[in-house]
Motif scaffolding. Structure first.
Motif, short mmCIF file in Angstrom:
data_model
loop_
_atom_site.label_atom_id
_atom_site.label_comp_id
_atom_site.label_asym_id
_atom_site.label_seq_id
_atom_site.Cartn_x
_atom_site.Cartn_y
_atom_site.Cartn_z
N PRO A 147 0.80 -1.23 0.00
CA PRO A 147 0.00 0.00 0.00
C PRO A 147 0.83 1.27 0.00
N GLN A 148 2.10 1.22 0.41
CA GLN A 148 2.92 2.42 0.49
C GLN A 148 3.69 2.68 -0.80
N LEU A 149 3.71 1.71 -1.70
CA LEU A 149 4.50 1.86 -2.92
C LEU A 149 3.84 2.81 -3.90
N GLY A 165 -2.10 2.21 -1.84
CA GLY A 165 -3.08 2.29 -0.77
C GLY A 165 -4.14 3.33 -1.04
N GLU A 166 -3.75 4.49 -1.58
CA GLU A 166 -4.71 5.54 -1.89
C GLU A 166 -5.67 5.10 -2.99
N LEU A 167 -5.15 4.40 -3.99
CA LEU A 167 -6.01 3.91 -5.07
C LEU A 167 -6.98 2.85 -4.57
N THR A 170 -11.70 2.66 -4.55
CA THR A 170 -12.61 1.67 -5.12
C THR A 170 -12.94 0.55 -4.14
N ALA A 171 -12.67 0.75 -2.85
CA ALA A 171 -12.86 -0.33 -1.88
C ALA A 171 -14.31 -0.80 -1.78
#
Length: 239
Positions: free
Chosen positions: A7-9, A51-53, A57-58
């Motif tokens: 998620p941090q990448l 993580g932001e993406l 769409t979660a």
């Protein structure tokens, strides 16, 4: 690379396009109204990490899981073997010495466009300034160090998305600032270390997309909004 770090990448443009397509489908299916779509669509192209993406769409059927980083996606290699693929390998050029210094005394210097930064680069500014734009640059090593010595002057370093940055400099009656410290880089991307001293001057590091890429994304978003407005207008006329 562990799953906890994914998620941090940094996300790529292809990953943002994947999320944008999910949002278009959700709008067409009535899962999102136009206001929600606009808000999430804008957030997609501002997103910097996986993580932001994923959060965008979660709550949508095709929204999870987040895609694997490019270097973890397995592609067929010659002879049927499987291996990691990364675009950064073409920009790290250990066979090239590259540029190693820049001086701005009562004036300035600039390095931008297609150039190669050396393994060690020294920038000296006295009542002048300099700019090191690495967005289209090649790198003479996987890790490059930029040493800045600024007196009543300053240096600005611009890095592209994906590059890891570490700042170790000292500001005396001035600033040695970077908002990019601690952000993980993409797998295979170079690492930039900025060191030195700024006296009554400043050194800054900022992350930007290449100009052509910013213009392309802006044009795509404008065209997408126009297309959606036309589709909505057409549905209203049919009703």
């Amino acid at each position: 690379m562990t799953d906890e770090r994914l998620p941090q990448l940094r996300a790529s443009d292809a990953d943002r396009e994947r999320v944008a397509e999910i949002l278009r489908d959700a709008l067409a299916e009535g899962r999102l109204d136009m206001a929600e779509f606009d808000e999430r669509f804008d957030a997609t192209y501002r997103a910097r990490t996986y993580g932001e993406l994923e959060r965008i769409t979660a709550d949508l059927p095709a929204g999870a899981p987040a895609p694997a980083p490019p270097s973890l996606r397995k592609e067929p290699a010659a002879g049927g073997a499987t291996g990691a693929v990364t675009a950064w390998s073409e920009r790290i050029r250990p066979d090239v010495r590259g540029s190693t210094s820049g001086v701005g005394i009562l004036g300035g210097f600039e390095r931008k466009g297609r150039w190669t930064i050396g393994r060690r680069f020294t920038a000296v500014c006295c009542m002048g300034g300099g700019e090191l734009d690495l967005r289209e640059a090649n790198f003479a090593a996987p890790e490059v160090e930029i040493s800045v010595w600024a007196l009543m002057g300053g240096v600005n370093v611009v890095v592209p998305p994906g590059v890891e940055v570490e700042t170790r400099g000292l500001g005396i009656m001035g600033g040695f600032d970077s908002q990019e410290d601690g952000t993980p880089g993409e797998p295979g991307a170079p690492r930039v270390i900025v060191t030195g001293v700024a006296v009554m001057g400043g050194v800054g590091v900022e992350r930007k997309l290449p100009k052509e890429e910013r213009l392309r994304l802006k044009a795509e978003r404008r065209e997408e909004r126009r297309r959606l407005r036309d589709e909505r207008r057409g549905r209203r006329e049919l009703e």
